[in-house]
Write a protein that holds these residues in place. Structure first.
Motif, short mmCIF file in Angstrom:
data_model
loop_
_atom_site.label_atom_id
_atom_site.label_comp_id
_atom_site.label_asym_id
_atom_site.label_seq_id
_atom_site.Cartn_x
_atom_site.Cartn_y
_atom_site.Cartn_z
N ARG A 193 41.23 14.55 -8.91
CA ARG A 193 40.60 15.77 -8.41
C ARG A 193 40.44 16.77 -9.55
O ARG A 193 41.34 16.95 -10.38
CB ARG A 193 41.43 16.39 -7.28
CG ARG A 193 40.70 17.55 -6.61
CD ARG A 193 41.32 17.95 -5.30
NE ARG A 193 42.65 18.50 -5.52
CZ ARG A 193 43.50 18.75 -4.52
NH1 ARG A 193 43.16 18.49 -3.28
NH2 ARG A 193 44.68 19.26 -4.79
N VAL A 194 39.30 17.41 -9.57
CA VAL A 194 39.00 18.46 -10.54
C VAL A 194 39.55 19.77 -10.01
O VAL A 194 39.46 20.06 -8.81
CB VAL A 194 37.47 18.56 -10.77
CG1 VAL A 194 37.12 19.72 -11.70
CG2 VAL A 194 36.93 17.24 -11.32
N LYS A 195 40.13 20.57 -10.90
CA LYS A 195 40.63 21.89 -10.49
C LYS A 195 39.46 22.74 -9.98
O LYS A 195 38.33 22.60 -10.45
CB LYS A 195 41.26 22.60 -11.69
CG LYS A 195 42.55 21.99 -12.17
CD LYS A 195 43.05 22.75 -13.39
CE LYS A 195 44.29 22.13 -13.99
NZ LYS A 195 44.68 22.82 -15.25
N PRO A 196 39.77 23.63 -9.02
CA PRO A 196 38.71 24.53 -8.53
C PRO A 196 38.10 25.34 -9.68
O PRO A 196 38.78 25.66 -10.66
CB PRO A 196 39.44 25.46 -7.55
CG PRO A 196 40.69 24.72 -7.17
CD PRO A 196 41.05 23.87 -8.36
N CYS B 136 41.00 20.58 -16.93
CA CYS B 136 40.16 20.41 -15.74
C CYS B 136 40.73 19.52 -14.63
O CYS B 136 40.32 19.65 -13.49
CB CYS B 136 38.80 19.85 -16.15
SG CYS B 136 37.86 21.01 -17.18
N ILE B 137 41.62 18.61 -14.95
CA ILE B 137 42.12 17.69 -13.93
C ILE B 137 43.32 18.31 -13.21
O ILE B 137 44.26 18.79 -13.84
CB ILE B 137 42.49 16.32 -14.54
CG1 ILE B 137 41.24 15.67 -15.16
CG2 ILE B 137 43.13 15.41 -13.50
CD1 ILE B 137 40.09 15.40 -14.19
N ASP B 138 43.29 18.28 -11.90
CA ASP B 138 44.33 18.88 -11.05
C ASP B 138 45.57 17.99 -11.03
O ASP B 138 45.58 16.93 -10.41
CB ASP B 138 43.76 19.05 -9.64
CG ASP B 138 44.70 19.78 -8.70
OD1 ASP B 138 45.88 20.00 -9.05
OD2 ASP B 138 44.23 20.13 -7.59
N ARG B 139 46.62 18.44 -11.69
CA ARG B 139 47.86 17.65 -11.76
C ARG B 139 48.65 17.69 -10.45
O ARG B 139 49.58 16.90 -10.27
CB ARG B 139 48.73 18.14 -12.91
CG ARG B 139 48.12 17.86 -14.26
CD ARG B 139 49.06 18.23 -15.37
NE ARG B 139 48.38 18.04 -16.64
CZ ARG B 139 48.61 18.76 -17.71
NH1 ARG B 139 49.51 19.71 -17.69
NH2 ARG B 139 47.94 18.51 -18.82
N ASP B 140 48.31 18.61 -9.56
CA ASP B 140 48.99 18.66 -8.26
C ASP B 140 48.46 17.62 -7.28
O ASP B 140 49.05 17.41 -6.23
CB ASP B 140 48.83 20.06 -7.64
CG ASP B 140 49.58 21.13 -8.44
OD1 ASP B 140 50.60 20.80 -9.09
OD2 ASP B 140 49.12 22.29 -8.42
N PHE B 141 47.35 16.98 -7.62
CA PHE B 141 46.76 15.94 -6.80
C PHE B 141 47.15 14.58 -7.39
O PHE B 141 46.92 14.32 -8.56
CB PHE B 141 45.23 16.08 -6.81
CG PHE B 141 44.50 14.99 -6.07
CD1 PHE B 141 44.39 15.03 -4.69
CD2 PHE B 141 43.93 13.93 -6.75
CE1 PHE B 141 43.71 14.04 -4.01
CE2 PHE B 141 43.25 12.93 -6.08
CZ PHE B 141 43.15 12.98 -4.72
N SER B 142 47.76 13.76 -6.58
CA SER B 142 48.15 12.42 -7.05
C SER B 142 46.89 11.56 -7.22
O SER B 142 46.11 11.43 -6.27
CB SER B 142 49.08 11.73 -6.07
OG SER B 142 50.29 12.43 -5.99
#
Length: 173
Positions: free
Chosen positions: A57-60, A136-142
């Motif tokens: 997932r890309v960060k907002p 840019c990559i959302d680290r909170d999303f597995s």
């Protein structure tokens, strides 16, 4: 016929066949030989490859950075190709999609098992890639890994992939 957790594809006719099975070895099967020849998951001389499809997932509010990154990769495709051999990257494709208002990037790759990690790369483009990733990559999303069920390709392509991996490995010896 295959071991649990293994995906097996047998395709062929009187000209021979190939099989791909977990952890995805590309194997040429001579004419007249059947699946039982490789059903144990072992094959001498086959090159193991990793076949992956992973969604991140890309960060907002990072759409503009993703646009810039994809433009950079497309404009610097010669530099991209220069990074692939050390990674034993045979195919790498980035997909982009929006699901329920969230932007995702998915990487599809076919890679030899002896590839070097991007983190040890001497290439400037890989350094830029890692900066993009952190930003840019959302680290909170597995990350979501898809599990290959069947791998299908013409015998000629499987043969070329095998030969190319052997060439890469001969260069690094």
């Amino acid at each position: 016929m295959s071991s649990p957790g293994y995906c097996l594809l047998f395709h062929g006719c009187d000209k021979g066949a190939f099989a791909v099975y977990g952890p995805f070895h590309i194997v040429r099967i001579p004419p007249g030989q059947g699946v039982l020849a490789i059903a144990d998951g072992e094959s001498v001389g086959a090159s193991p490859v990793q076949i992956e499809l992973t969604r991140f997932r890309v960060k907002p509010d990072k759409t503009a950075q993703v646009d810039a990154w994809m433009t950079t990769l497309n404009q610097r495709i010669a530099d991209v190709r220069a990074t692939l051999d050390r990674e034993e990257m045979l195919v790498e494709v980035i997909f982009r999609e929006t699901i329920d208002g969230h932007e995702y990037l998915s990487w599809f790759s076919i890679q030899g098992e002896n590839g070097q990690p991007v983190e040890t790369s001497p290439h400037d483009l890989d350094r830029v890639h890692l900066e993009f990733w952190r930003d840019c990559i959302d680290r909170d999303f597995s990350p979501q890994d898809a599990t290959p069920q069947v791998v299908m390709m013409p015998l000629a392509i499987a043969d070329h992939l095998e030969q190319y991996l052997q060439t890469l490995r001969a260069r690094s010896d």
